[in-house]
Design a protein around this motif. Structure first.
Motif, mmCIF file in Angstrom:
data_model
loop_
_atom_site.group_PDB
_atom_site.id
_atom_site.type_symbol
_atom_site.label_atom_id
_atom_site.label_comp_id
_atom_site.label_asym_id
_atom_site.label_seq_id
_atom_site.Cartn_x
_atom_site.Cartn_y
_atom_site.Cartn_z
ATOM 1 N N VAL A 199 0.816 -1.213 0.000
ATOM 2 C CA VAL A 199 0.000 0.000 0.000
ATOM 3 C C VAL A 199 0.854 1.269 0.000
ATOM 4 N N ARG A 200 2.021 1.221 0.618
ATOM 5 C CA ARG A 200 2.863 2.432 0.684
ATOM 6 C C ARG A 200 3.265 2.919 -0.700
ATOM 7 N N TYR A 203 1.719 6.044 -2.236
ATOM 8 C CA TYR A 203 2.149 7.389 -1.838
ATOM 9 C C TYR A 203 3.548 7.715 -2.354
ATOM 10 N N ARG A 204 3.966 7.010 -3.376
ATOM 11 C CA ARG A 204 5.261 7.296 -3.975
ATOM 12 C C ARG A 204 5.241 8.700 -4.604
ATOM 13 N N THR A 271 12.453 4.041 -4.725
ATOM 14 C CA THR A 271 11.808 5.307 -5.065
ATOM 15 C C THR A 271 12.844 6.299 -5.566
#
Length: 325
Positions: A199-200, A203-204, A271
């Motif tokens: 899920v993280r 929010y990239r 990221t």
């Protein structure tokens, strides 16, 4: 106005209220064409009715007004995104996956691979994000403006709030619309979550987007408020002033938009940092690369911003919400 300036008694309500508000005890600029109750609603002060009794603002009325503003912002955002979807689709393709292709070449590529419906690929996500984001943005800016007393600060805070609450939709929309393909939304979401570890991954790149929202929305609403103070009486003023303010803020912050789109589009488990993304873009084409798609952005901003601000403030008027707070 301070309540202590008049005695809090029944006699004050009946006899001194009119003196306070209508005989010069407090001088308020009187916008043309507004009744007494509307004028006092603008300034959050009690109004005197025809019988001389104060019409005090109620919490129920405030709740209805805030709910109405949320709906108005949602409608404005959804309509504006649908209107400019083809221009935005071509811009995103050129800004991310096909930086060397012209806008016309990108449009032809999309039409050849996906047909006319491809011009609205990702529009469902764009509408969902715009409806929720603009609802939060406009309603929060209206409320914060009263409390902080400054359009730039209120716009910045509202922009960050709207970004944090709706960012996953923005990221998924970029991934879906930037690629010329027929992959489903489910496939795009699954691919993104595999790359980012769950899920993280949704929010990239949120940091770059939130930082940009501070400057963009602050500049946009600050400019809009400044322009509105000079010609607010004209019914088309919100649409024209919103367009000018959006163009100014958008072109100033456009390089940041290009960088954040690169971060969103980046494939892999790691990221991409803001500096890494900016450096890669500059190596590809210098400063001009940061403005790739800027002309299309300006072109689509005119109808988009005009619809956003025009519809929002028009609906406020229709709902009887005369405050420009």
């Amino acid at each position: 106005f301070a309540a202590s300036s008049c005695r809090p008694r029944q006699a004050w309500i009946e006899s001194e209220a009119r003196a306070c508000f209508e005989s010069g005890g407090v001088e308020l600029p009187r916008p043309r064409g507004l009744e007494s109750a509307e004028i006092h609603a603008i300034y959050d002060t009690p109004a005197v009715t025809s019988s001389g009794v104060l019409d005090m603002p109620s919490s129920a009325g405030d709740s209805r007004r805030h709910a109405t503003r949320l709906v108005n912002g949602a409608v404005a955002g959804a309509v504006s995104k649908t209107v400019v979807s083809p221009l935005e689709r071509v811009r995103l393709v050129g800004q991310t996956t096909r930086p060397d292709a012209s806008a016309l070449a990108s449009a032809r590529n999309v039409l050849a691979a996906e047909g006319w419906s491809g011009m609205w690929r990702g529009n469902g996500l764009a509408v969902a994000r715009a409806a929720s984001s603009k609802a939060i943005l406009f309603a929060a800016q209206d409320a914060l403006r009263v409390r902080v007393g400054h359009d730039f600060v209120a716009g910045s805070l509202a922009g960050v709030l709207a970004t944090l609450l709706t960012y996953p939709l923005d990221l998924l929309r970029t991934r879906a619309a930037a690629a010329v393909s027929t992959a489903s939304l489910g496939a795009v979401t699954a691919s993104l979550m595999r790359e980012g570890g769950g899920v993280r991954a949704l929010y990239r790149g949120v940091g770059a987007t939130a930082a940009g929202a501070v400057a963009f929305e602050g500049t946009r609403f600050g400019s809009f408020g400044w322009l509105q103070a000079r010609n607010a009486d004209w019914w088309l003023a919100p649409a024209i002033n919103g367009t000018l303010a959006s163009l100014l803020a958008g072109m100033v912050m456009y390089p940041n938009d290009t960088v954040r789109r690169r971060i969103q589009w980046h494939r892999g488990t790691e990221t991409l940092s803001y500096l890494e993304a900016a450096r890669a873009l500059l190596c590809e084409g210098g400063v001009a690369r940061l403005y790739r798609g800027g002309a299309l952005y300006a072109l689509k901003s005119v109808p988009s911003a005009a619809v956003q601000f025009g519809v929002y403030h028009g609906l406020k008027r229709l709902a009887g919400d005369v405050r420009e707070a």
